[in-house]
Write a protein that holds these residues in place. Structure first.
Motif, PDB file in Angstrom:
ATOM      1  N   VAL A 111       0.819  -1.209  -0.186  1.00  0.00           N
ATOM      2  CA  VAL A 111      -0.080   0.002   0.202  1.00  0.00           C
ATOM      3  C   VAL A 111       0.730   1.427  -0.129  1.00  0.00           C
ATOM      4  O   VAL A 111       0.645   2.106  -0.672  1.00  0.00           O
ATOM      5  N   TRP A 112       2.042   1.053   1.060  1.00  0.00           N
ATOM      6  CA  TRP A 112       2.671   2.401   0.991  1.00  0.00           C
ATOM      7  C   TRP A 112       3.431   2.652  -0.334  1.00  0.00           C
ATOM      8  O   TRP A 112       3.474   3.799  -0.921  1.00  0.00           O
ATOM      9  N   THR A 113       3.944   1.582  -1.093  1.00  0.00           N
ATOM     10  CA  THR A 113       4.702   1.753  -2.382  1.00  0.00           C
ATOM     11  C   THR A 113       3.838   2.236  -3.353  1.00  0.00           C
ATOM     12  O   THR A 113       4.252   2.989  -4.213  1.00  0.00           O
ATOM     13  N   ILE A 114       2.540   1.846  -3.339  1.00  0.00           N
ATOM     14  CA  ILE A 114       1.687   2.170  -4.509  1.00  0.00           C
ATOM     15  C   ILE A 114       1.469   3.958  -4.360  1.00  0.00           C
ATOM     16  O   ILE A 114       1.415   4.594  -5.431  1.00  0.00           O
ATOM     17  N   ILE A 115       1.381   4.132  -2.915  1.00  0.00           N
ATOM     18  CA  ILE A 115       0.955   5.693  -2.733  1.00  0.00           C
ATOM     19  C   ILE A 115       2.366   6.366  -3.223  1.00  0.00           C
ATOM     20  O   ILE A 115       2.165   7.538  -3.820  1.00  0.00           O
ATOM     21  N   ALA A 116       3.514   6.076  -2.846  1.00  0.00           N
ATOM     22  CA  ALA A 116       4.704   6.624  -3.025  1.00  0.00           C
ATOM     23  C   ALA A 116       4.952   6.643  -4.622  1.00  0.00           C
ATOM     24  O   ALA A 116       5.325   7.675  -5.029  1.00  0.00           O
ATOM     25  N   LEU A 117       4.684   5.509  -5.390  1.00  0.00           N
ATOM     26  CA  LEU A 117       4.854   5.485  -6.541  1.00  0.00           C
ATOM     27  C   LEU A 117       4.010   6.590  -7.429  1.00  0.00           C
ATOM     28  O   LEU A 117       4.191   7.318  -8.323  1.00  0.00           O
ATOM     29  N   LEU A 118       2.596   6.502  -6.837  1.00  0.00           N
ATOM     30  CA  LEU A 118       1.411   7.797  -7.595  1.00  0.00           C
ATOM     31  C   LEU A 118       1.960   8.892  -6.999  1.00  0.00           C
ATOM     32  O   LEU A 118       1.979  10.062  -7.977  1.00  0.00           O
ATOM     33  N   TRP A 119       2.363   9.119  -5.869  1.00  0.00           N
ATOM     34  CA  TRP A 119       3.017  10.501  -5.526  1.00  0.00           C
ATOM     35  C   TRP A 119       3.875  11.145  -6.262  1.00  0.00           C
ATOM     36  O   TRP A 119       4.116  12.172  -6.571  1.00  0.00           O
ATOM     37  N   SER A 120       4.872  10.222  -6.767  1.00  0.00           N
ATOM     38  CA  SER A 120       6.148  10.512  -7.547  1.00  0.00           C
ATOM     39  C   SER A 120       5.746  11.068  -8.995  1.00  0.00           C
ATOM     40  O   SER A 120       6.413  11.484  -9.918  1.00  0.00           O
ATOM     41  N   ILE A 121       4.296  10.548  -9.718  1.00  0.00           N
ATOM     42  CA  ILE A 121       4.055  11.209 -10.934  1.00  0.00           C
ATOM     43  C   ILE A 121       3.603  12.456 -10.936  1.00  0.00           C
ATOM     44  O   ILE A 121       2.920  12.913 -10.281  1.00  0.00           O
ATOM     45  N   PRO A 122       4.392  13.299 -11.610  1.00  0.00           N
ATOM     46  CA  PRO A 122       3.942  14.739 -11.660  1.00  0.00           C
ATOM     47  C   PRO A 122       2.530  15.076 -12.173  1.00  0.00           C
ATOM     48  O   PRO A 122       1.978  14.330 -12.990  1.00  0.00           O
ATOM     49  N   PHE A 123       1.956  15.913 -11.170  1.00  0.00           N
ATOM     50  CA  PHE A 123       0.551  16.195 -11.462  1.00  0.00           C
ATOM     51  C   PHE A 123       0.602  17.356 -12.434  1.00  0.00           C
ATOM     52  O   PHE A 123       1.317  18.344 -12.181  1.00  0.00           O
ATOM     53  N   PRO A 124      -0.563  17.582 -13.074  1.00  0.00           N
ATOM     54  CA  PRO A 124      -0.360  18.773 -14.029  1.00  0.00           C
ATOM     55  C   PRO A 124      -0.778  20.102 -13.675  1.00  0.00           C
ATOM     56  O   PRO A 124      -0.516  20.991 -14.524  1.00  0.00           O
ATOM     57  N   PHE A 125      -1.136  20.298 -12.677  1.00  0.00           N
ATOM     58  CA  PHE A 125      -1.305  21.638 -11.989  1.00  0.00           C
ATOM     59  C   PHE A 125      -1.138  21.676 -10.467  1.00  0.00           C
ATOM     60  O   PHE A 125      -1.464  20.508  -9.710  1.00  0.00           O
ATOM     61  N   GLU A 126      -0.957  22.850  -9.803  1.00  0.00           N
ATOM     62  CA  GLU A 126      -0.907  23.096  -8.599  1.00  0.00           C
ATOM     63  C   GLU A 126      -2.136  23.722  -8.098  1.00  0.00           C
ATOM     64  O   GLU A 126      -2.973  24.222  -8.674  1.00  0.00           O
ATOM     65  N   ALA A 177      -1.623  10.284  -5.988  1.00  0.00           N
ATOM     66  CA  ALA A 177      -1.845   9.344  -4.893  1.00  0.00           C
ATOM     67  C   ALA A 177      -3.108   9.562  -4.266  1.00  0.00           C
ATOM     68  O   ALA A 177      -4.062   8.843  -3.479  1.00  0.00           O
ATOM     69  N   THR A 178      -3.231  10.899  -3.993  1.00  0.00           N
ATOM     70  CA  THR A 178      -4.599  11.360  -3.184  1.00  0.00           C
ATOM     71  C   THR A 178      -5.874  11.050  -3.857  1.00  0.00           C
ATOM     72  O   THR A 178      -7.107  10.664  -3.348  1.00  0.00           O
ATOM     73  N   ILE A 179      -5.983  11.408  -5.147  1.00  0.00           N
ATOM     74  CA  ILE A 179      -6.909  10.945  -5.958  1.00  0.00           C
ATOM     75  C   ILE A 179      -7.104   9.362  -6.128  1.00  0.00           C
ATOM     76  O   ILE A 179      -8.274   8.879  -5.813  1.00  0.00           O
ATOM     77  N   GLY A 180      -6.170   8.398  -6.110  1.00  0.00           N
ATOM     78  CA  GLY A 180      -6.175   7.074  -6.048  1.00  0.00           C
ATOM     79  C   GLY A 180      -6.812   6.691  -4.744  1.00  0.00           C
ATOM     80  O   GLY A 180      -7.758   5.802  -4.700  1.00  0.00           O
ATOM     81  N   LEU A 181      -6.430   7.279  -3.473  1.00  0.00           N
ATOM     82  CA  LEU A 181      -6.874   7.049  -2.268  1.00  0.00           C
ATOM     83  C   LEU A 181      -8.204   7.378  -1.942  1.00  0.00           C
ATOM     84  O   LEU A 181      -9.154   6.652  -1.469  1.00  0.00           O
ATOM     85  N   LEU A 182      -8.731   8.390  -2.622  1.00  0.00           N
ATOM     86  CA  LEU A 182     -10.124   8.867  -2.673  1.00  0.00           C
ATOM     87  C   LEU A 182     -10.875   7.652  -3.163  1.00  0.00           C
ATOM     88  O   LEU A 182     -11.918   7.407  -2.554  1.00  0.00           O
ATOM     89  N   LEU A 183     -10.587   7.311  -4.448  1.00  0.00           N
ATOM     90  CA  LEU A 183     -11.526   6.307  -4.952  1.00  0.00           C
ATOM     91  C   LEU A 183     -11.301   5.019  -4.245  1.00  0.00           C
ATOM     92  O   LEU A 183     -12.330   4.374  -4.072  1.00  0.00           O
ATOM     93  N   ALA A 184     -10.303   4.646  -3.689  1.00  0.00           N
ATOM     94  CA  ALA A 184     -10.349   3.318  -2.840  1.00  0.00           C
ATOM     95  C   ALA A 184     -11.085   3.707  -1.541  1.00  0.00           C
ATOM     96  O   ALA A 184     -11.829   2.659  -1.166  1.00  0.00           O
TER      97      ALA A 184
END
Length: 156
Positions: free
Chosen positions: A32-47, A58-65
């Motif tokens: 679970v941590w590694t998936i969050i960390a990997l998703l966290w590492s992907i650049p997000f298109p905006f601030e 990561a937070t979008i993926g966790l929201l869906l989960a």
């Protein structure tokens, strides 16, 4: 949608061996941590400008989960929300203090944790549940949380 009880029971069928169970207590939270960390590492298109609540993959993926877990069980969803909040905090700390890039560390740990999982299932003599149904990838953390709830005398 199937009930949480039926999903947990089916997941538990391939997790009877004590060694496999112990491995899952280590590997599932790690994955679970590694998936969050990997998703966290992907650049997000905006601030977003929200420092208190980061918005990223990561937070979008966790929201869906979390939506999925809350549909199955409000109380397990709350426990998993606390757990995932801790996982986010760990991710932030690791990203700040690790000498490795977050994605590299997460990928190495991810592979190691999955090797451990497959060793556990080899010992068990049964294939992982997600080979039958991918939703069991989300049931693993709920199964551990349900076990913790039972040990504490809490209902889920």
């Amino acid at each position: 949608m199937r009930s949480i009880e039926s999903l947990l029971d089916e997941y538990g069928e391939s997790h009877q061996n004590p060694v496999n169970k112990l491995i899952h207590w280590i590997a599932v939270p790690t994955i679970v941590w590694t998936i969050i960390a990997l998703l966290w590492s992907i650049p997000f298109p905006f601030e977003t400008g929200l420092d208190a609540v980061p918005v990223n993959w990561a937070t979008i993926g966790l929201l869906l989960a979390q939506i999925y877990w809350f549909q199955l069980s409000i109380s397990l969803g709350l426990g998993l929300l606390l757990f995932n909040t801790l996982m986010i905090q760990i991710t932030v700390l690791v990203s700040q203090f690790s000498s490795w890039p977050l994605w590299t560390l997460a990928l190495v740990v991810f592979v190691g944790a999955w090797v451990l999982q497959f060793i556990g299932h080899a010992i068990e003599g049964r294939r992982p549940s997600f080979f039958k149904d991918l939703q069991f990838l989300l049931i693993g953390p709920a199964w551990l949380m349900a076990f913790a709830y039972r040990a504490l005398g809490l209902r889920y």
